[in-house]
Design a protein around this motif. Sequence first.
Motif, mmCIF file in Angstrom:
data_model
loop_
_atom_site.group_PDB
_atom_site.id
_atom_site.type_symbol
_atom_site.label_atom_id
_atom_site.label_comp_id
_atom_site.label_asym_id
_atom_site.label_seq_id
_atom_site.Cartn_x
_atom_site.Cartn_y
_atom_site.Cartn_z
ATOM 1 N N ILE A 9 36.630 31.439 41.213
ATOM 2 C CA ILE A 9 37.378 33.176 40.118
ATOM 3 C C ILE A 9 36.314 33.997 39.303
ATOM 4 O O ILE A 9 35.885 33.008 39.056
ATOM 5 C CB ILE A 9 38.011 31.640 39.627
ATOM 6 N N LEU A 10 36.763 34.803 39.847
ATOM 7 C CA LEU A 10 36.114 35.704 38.200
ATOM 8 C C LEU A 10 36.790 36.220 37.195
ATOM 9 O O LEU A 10 37.775 36.812 37.180
ATOM 10 C CB LEU A 10 35.434 37.452 39.074
ATOM 11 N N GLY A 11 36.335 35.197 36.314
ATOM 12 C CA GLY A 11 37.518 35.452 35.256
ATOM 13 C C GLY A 11 37.579 34.135 34.913
ATOM 14 O O GLY A 11 37.950 32.801 35.287
ATOM 15 N N ALA A 12 36.573 33.162 33.536
ATOM 16 C CA ALA A 12 36.879 31.791 32.994
ATOM 17 C C ALA A 12 37.823 31.882 31.767
ATOM 18 O O ALA A 12 37.990 31.375 30.362
ATOM 19 C CB ALA A 12 35.825 31.137 32.781
ATOM 20 N N GLY A 13 38.474 32.749 31.327
ATOM 21 C CA GLY A 13 40.012 32.970 29.993
ATOM 22 C C GLY A 13 40.183 32.160 30.596
ATOM 23 O O GLY A 13 40.197 31.585 31.646
ATOM 24 N N PRO A 14 41.675 31.984 29.878
ATOM 25 C CA PRO A 14 43.202 31.060 30.185
ATOM 26 C C PRO A 14 43.515 30.757 31.023
ATOM 27 O O PRO A 14 44.042 29.970 32.294
ATOM 28 C CB PRO A 14 43.964 31.361 28.894
ATOM 29 N N VAL A 15 43.601 32.346 32.232
ATOM 30 C CA VAL A 15 44.197 32.319 33.201
ATOM 31 C C VAL A 15 43.058 31.962 34.262
ATOM 32 O O VAL A 15 43.551 31.388 34.803
ATOM 33 C CB VAL A 15 44.287 34.365 33.363
ATOM 34 N N GLY A 16 42.154 32.224 34.677
ATOM 35 C CA GLY A 16 41.319 31.836 35.114
ATOM 36 C C GLY A 16 40.777 30.006 35.642
ATOM 37 O O GLY A 16 41.449 29.368 36.457
ATOM 38 N N ILE A 114 40.523 37.363 40.845
ATOM 39 C CA ILE A 114 40.022 38.280 40.402
ATOM 40 C C ILE A 114 41.071 37.426 38.867
ATOM 41 O O ILE A 114 42.661 38.237 38.494
ATOM 42 C CB ILE A 114 39.813 39.217 40.906
ATOM 43 N N ALA A 115 40.460 37.307 38.083
ATOM 44 C CA ALA A 115 41.282 36.874 36.319
ATOM 45 C C ALA A 115 40.190 37.714 35.013
ATOM 46 O O ALA A 115 40.228 36.225 34.198
ATOM 47 C CB ALA A 115 41.304 35.364 36.814
ATOM 48 N N CYS A 269 50.379 38.468 45.256
ATOM 49 C CA CYS A 269 48.881 38.310 43.922
ATOM 50 C C CYS A 269 47.998 38.927 44.939
ATOM 51 O O CYS A 269 47.406 38.754 44.544
ATOM 52 C CB CYS A 269 49.092 37.447 42.896
ATOM 53 N N GLU A 270 47.940 39.206 45.912
ATOM 54 C CA GLU A 270 46.955 39.225 47.245
ATOM 55 C C GLU A 270 46.717 40.836 46.842
ATOM 56 O O GLU A 270 47.420 41.836 46.203
ATOM 57 C CB GLU A 270 47.564 39.474 48.297
ATOM 58 N N THR A 271 45.455 42.007 46.425
ATOM 59 C CA THR A 271 45.216 43.090 46.794
ATOM 60 C C THR A 271 45.189 43.589 47.817
ATOM 61 O O THR A 271 45.590 42.784 49.067
ATOM 62 C CB THR A 271 43.739 43.097 46.113
ATOM 63 N N ASN A 272 44.415 44.646 47.911
ATOM 64 C CA ASN A 272 44.535 45.526 49.693
ATOM 65 C C ASN A 272 43.228 44.848 50.028
ATOM 66 O O ASN A 272 43.479 45.170 51.072
ATOM 67 C CB ASN A 272 44.087 47.009 49.150
ATOM 68 N N LEU A 273 42.389 44.570 49.907
ATOM 69 C CA LEU A 273 41.221 43.488 50.631
ATOM 70 C C LEU A 273 41.395 42.207 51.068
ATOM 71 O O LEU A 273 41.900 41.587 49.964
ATOM 72 C CB LEU A 273 39.904 43.541 49.738
ATOM 73 N N PRO A 274 41.629 41.629 52.510
ATOM 74 C CA PRO A 274 41.561 40.139 52.666
ATOM 75 C C PRO A 274 41.597 39.300 51.823
ATOM 76 O O PRO A 274 39.728 39.187 52.128
ATOM 77 C CB PRO A 274 41.393 40.770 54.276
ATOM 78 N N GLY A 275 41.924 38.087 51.803
ATOM 79 C CA GLY A 275 41.345 36.792 50.932
ATOM 80 C C GLY A 275 41.008 37.104 49.726
ATOM 81 O O GLY A 275 40.274 36.244 48.446
ATOM 82 N N ILE A 276 41.759 37.899 48.801
ATOM 83 C CA ILE A 276 40.334 38.232 47.557
ATOM 84 C C ILE A 276 42.645 38.737 46.725
ATOM 85 O O ILE A 276 43.192 39.640 47.100
ATOM 86 C CB ILE A 276 40.304 39.416 47.748
ATOM 87 N N TYR A 277 42.510 37.724 45.537
ATOM 88 C CA TYR A 277 43.727 38.201 45.156
ATOM 89 C C TYR A 277 43.508 38.862 43.175
ATOM 90 O O TYR A 277 42.302 38.539 42.069
ATOM 91 C CB TYR A 277 44.368 36.632 44.825
ATOM 92 N N ALA A 278 44.641 38.874 42.701
ATOM 93 C CA ALA A 278 44.069 39.005 41.751
ATOM 94 C C ALA A 278 45.829 38.556 40.476
ATOM 95 O O ALA A 278 46.186 38.837 40.752
ATOM 96 C CB ALA A 278 43.228 41.048 40.654
ATOM 97 N N VAL A 279 44.708 38.166 38.873
ATOM 98 C CA VAL A 279 46.348 37.378 38.209
ATOM 99 C C VAL A 279 45.568 37.844 37.010
ATOM 100 O O VAL A 279 44.326 37.933 36.245
ATOM 101 C CB VAL A 279 46.283 35.748 39.006
ATOM 102 N N GLY A 280 45.913 37.670 36.228
ATOM 103 C CA GLY A 280 46.515 38.010 34.845
ATOM 104 C C GLY A 280 46.628 39.141 34.079
ATOM 105 O O GLY A 280 46.930 40.445 34.914
ATOM 106 N N ASP A 281 45.677 39.862 32.732
ATOM 107 C CA ASP A 281 46.034 41.059 32.350
ATOM 108 C C ASP A 281 45.063 42.445 33.418
ATOM 109 O O ASP A 281 45.439 43.267 32.898
ATOM 110 C CB ASP A 281 45.304 40.904 30.942
ATOM 111 N N CYS A 282 44.470 41.760 34.362
ATOM 112 C CA CYS A 282 43.385 43.192 35.225
ATOM 113 C C CYS A 282 43.815 43.124 35.972
ATOM 114 O O CYS A 282 43.856 44.094 36.817
ATOM 115 C CB CYS A 282 42.550 41.883 35.699
ATOM 116 N N GLU A 298 51.084 33.563 37.816
ATOM 117 C CA GLU A 298 50.654 33.930 38.700
ATOM 118 C C GLU A 298 49.297 33.908 39.502
ATOM 119 O O GLU A 298 49.305 33.552 40.699
ATOM 120 C CB GLU A 298 49.902 35.830 38.238
ATOM 121 N N ALA A 299 48.888 32.612 38.426
ATOM 122 C CA ALA A 299 47.453 31.555 38.908
ATOM 123 C C ALA A 299 48.671 30.766 40.416
ATOM 124 O O ALA A 299 47.502 30.569 41.223
ATOM 125 C CB ALA A 299 46.349 31.228 37.352
#
Length: 324
Positions: A9-16, A114-115, A269-282, A298-299
Amino acid sequence: MAERFDVTILGAGPVGMFAAYYAGFRKLRTKLLDSLEEVGGQITALYPDKAIYDVAGFPEVPGKNLVEQLRLQMARFQPTLSLGQKAQTLERLDDGAWRIGTDREVHETRAIIIASGIGLFTPRRFMRPDVDAWEGRGLDFVMKDPQRYAGKRVLIVGGGDSAVDWALHLAPMAEKVYVAHRRPAFRAHETSVDEMYRKCEVIAPGQVKAARGAEDIDEVVLARGAAEEDLTLKVDAVLAFLGFVSDAGPMAGWGLSLNKNQVVINQRCETNLPGIYAVGDCAWFEGKAKLIAVGFGEAATAVNNLAVYLDPQKSVFPGHSSNM
């Protein structure tokens, strides 16, 4: 060879942090990676004492208390923490896993969430050298210590939630709180704006035209518009919450589909790249509301779908936590 995790998980804010807990709940081997030295993201870095009102189950919770509860929650499953590292490169490996390069080491992972919040951020200035030059001499763009403003006359500049929430936080301890915004309408939550008008002196429209003083600011001139004369306020401090200038940073070159520095996602919550997801404000989709509560949902959505991506025999629905 780098140790491989199920999800990083990239990002250790609350959502991450909540994503790290939920990944553990789904029995995924989890790593949490962040450029800051502490968990909590923007809350820890900028407003740990600010009260948050829109988290389910908490009528009101200081940011640092929310971060601590999230830390205790994710500690149940003991995710690996890699803090103080900036993700710089991303490489797809032959077996479909991913390699993340930071400024310190290399990380391998089967999937990524990605968070990263608003990304690399810096507070927006007035962009007027004669005013910005007072920074550190009575003018601040982030809240460092609320107690510094006890018994003082404080001018808060801005029209969003940060400006209004801090005005309400300081009102009981400061001698006087002024709030200036360049437009009559505020962007903050309506009930908070109503309370601000009861507890503070509001000047809207009102824009900072000049700041004066000897060593520190002791007065500010506000332009009221063509129809009204300028207003001079005697103040001890100015807090300007003008938003942030954000930058996607190296992530912009990873091949992700972006919309104004935000990662485009689908309903899983999937991105266009396989196995990569994104959540939160990003993360971005049409109609998105940027709230911590939305990010938490979203998480859970990302982790549950990611679990199936890693093992198609699993179900997206994990069962109820009360049945653990």
